[in-house]
Design an enzyme around this catalytic site. Sequence first.
Site, mmCIF file in Angstrom:
data_model
loop_
_atom_site.group_PDB
_atom_site.id
_atom_site.type_symbol
_atom_site.label_atom_id
_atom_site.label_comp_id
_atom_site.label_asym_id
_atom_site.label_seq_id
_atom_site.Cartn_x
_atom_site.Cartn_y
_atom_site.Cartn_z
ATOM 1 N N SER A 146 30.860 72.672 -19.289
ATOM 2 C CA SER A 146 31.381 72.769 -20.844
ATOM 3 C C SER A 146 32.738 72.241 -20.811
ATOM 4 O O SER A 146 32.871 71.098 -20.459
ATOM 5 C CB SER A 146 31.241 74.186 -21.330
ATOM 6 O OG SER A 146 31.554 74.413 -22.551
ATOM 7 N N ASP A 222 21.142 74.944 -26.975
ATOM 8 C CA ASP A 222 22.549 75.390 -26.742
ATOM 9 C C ASP A 222 23.260 75.471 -28.033
ATOM 10 O O ASP A 222 23.312 74.538 -28.916
ATOM 11 C CB ASP A 222 23.324 73.982 -25.904
ATOM 12 C CG ASP A 222 24.660 74.640 -25.409
ATOM 13 O OD1 ASP A 222 25.348 74.991 -26.302
ATOM 14 O OD2 ASP A 222 25.102 73.876 -24.268
ATOM 15 N N HIS A 255 23.287 77.685 -23.352
ATOM 16 C CA HIS A 255 24.435 77.171 -22.803
ATOM 17 C C HIS A 255 25.003 78.019 -21.530
ATOM 18 O O HIS A 255 26.028 77.836 -21.081
ATOM 19 C CB HIS A 255 25.802 77.394 -23.786
ATOM 20 C CG HIS A 255 27.231 76.713 -23.518
ATOM 21 N ND1 HIS A 255 27.230 75.273 -23.706
ATOM 22 C CD2 HIS A 255 28.435 77.254 -23.324
ATOM 23 C CE1 HIS A 255 28.444 74.791 -23.360
ATOM 24 N NE2 HIS A 255 29.245 75.925 -23.110
#
Length: 276
Positions: A146, A222, A255
């Site tokens: 991320s 996600d 995620h």
Amino acid sequence: MELLSSTKSFGGWLKRYKHESVSVKSEMTFAIYLPPQAETQSVPVLYWLSGLTCTDENFTQKAGAFRKAAELGLAIVCPDTSPRGTDYPNEHDSYDFGSGAGFYVNATVAPYSNTYHMYDYVVQELPKLVESHFPVTDKRSISGHSMGGHGALICALKNPDVYQSVSAFSPIVNPTQCPWGEKAFTGYLGEDRAVWTEWDATCLVETAEERLPLLIDQGEADNFLVEQLKPEALEAVCEKVGHPITLRRQPGYDHSYFFIASFIDEHLEFHSKALS
Ligand SMILES: N[C@@H](CCC(=O)N[C@@H](CSC=O)C(=O)NCC(=O)O)C(=O)O
């Protein structure tokens, strides 16, 4: 450096240290996993950059990486995600700016410009420290998740001579064009968007002088995919300029670190091959 803990795992050792950092002018904590091979020889290092809200511990506790790292003879270094020693106005108020959200840039806007130099810390200071204290070679690779996935991409794109390979899980690929990035870059780098492009992976690919191949895994379920991550932007620019990219869209994955744990072995094998 002060040793905080030492834990045996898959025949190797996970150690946590704190030290005074010159780059961020405060105490920093990092973790290093040394595989069993490090008892008798120097081993290459993978740097792992974590995402928003993380410390060095998210990866070490949730990624399930050490069985494969031990098999491959790969050390893994996990820094924190921001300096921690300050108390600037609003620094600790939100999950996506300030503490836990350093974005791996060198801030130029006061007061963050005093200490938020996570790019210098990750690219220069930490490798120097690691290579002078542990049985490791000067062969390095970098990966992350991320915010940290983007950090890994910019560190490698800006320093192709420093890293043998780069990969990312669910990276924010184009921070100049998404809410997380716009908030962070305004706060750390100021209002001039032209300056931001020097810290944006999608912009850096356009002008890259060396074309280190990018490996990216992205979960299709996600929550942040559409608004924040936008992997298609990086894919498009890579196609335009001929930058090698393997972008794997993984059906059903979100995620979380459950996603990272599902594919971390493949990333470790990718890096180990480049490092050998
Ligand atoms: N507001 C949420 C968002 C935090 C979150 O999802 N953090 C991710 C990284 S997001 C991009 O950088 C993360 O890695 N969290 C830690 C973990 O162990 O999963 C929230 O606070 O939950």
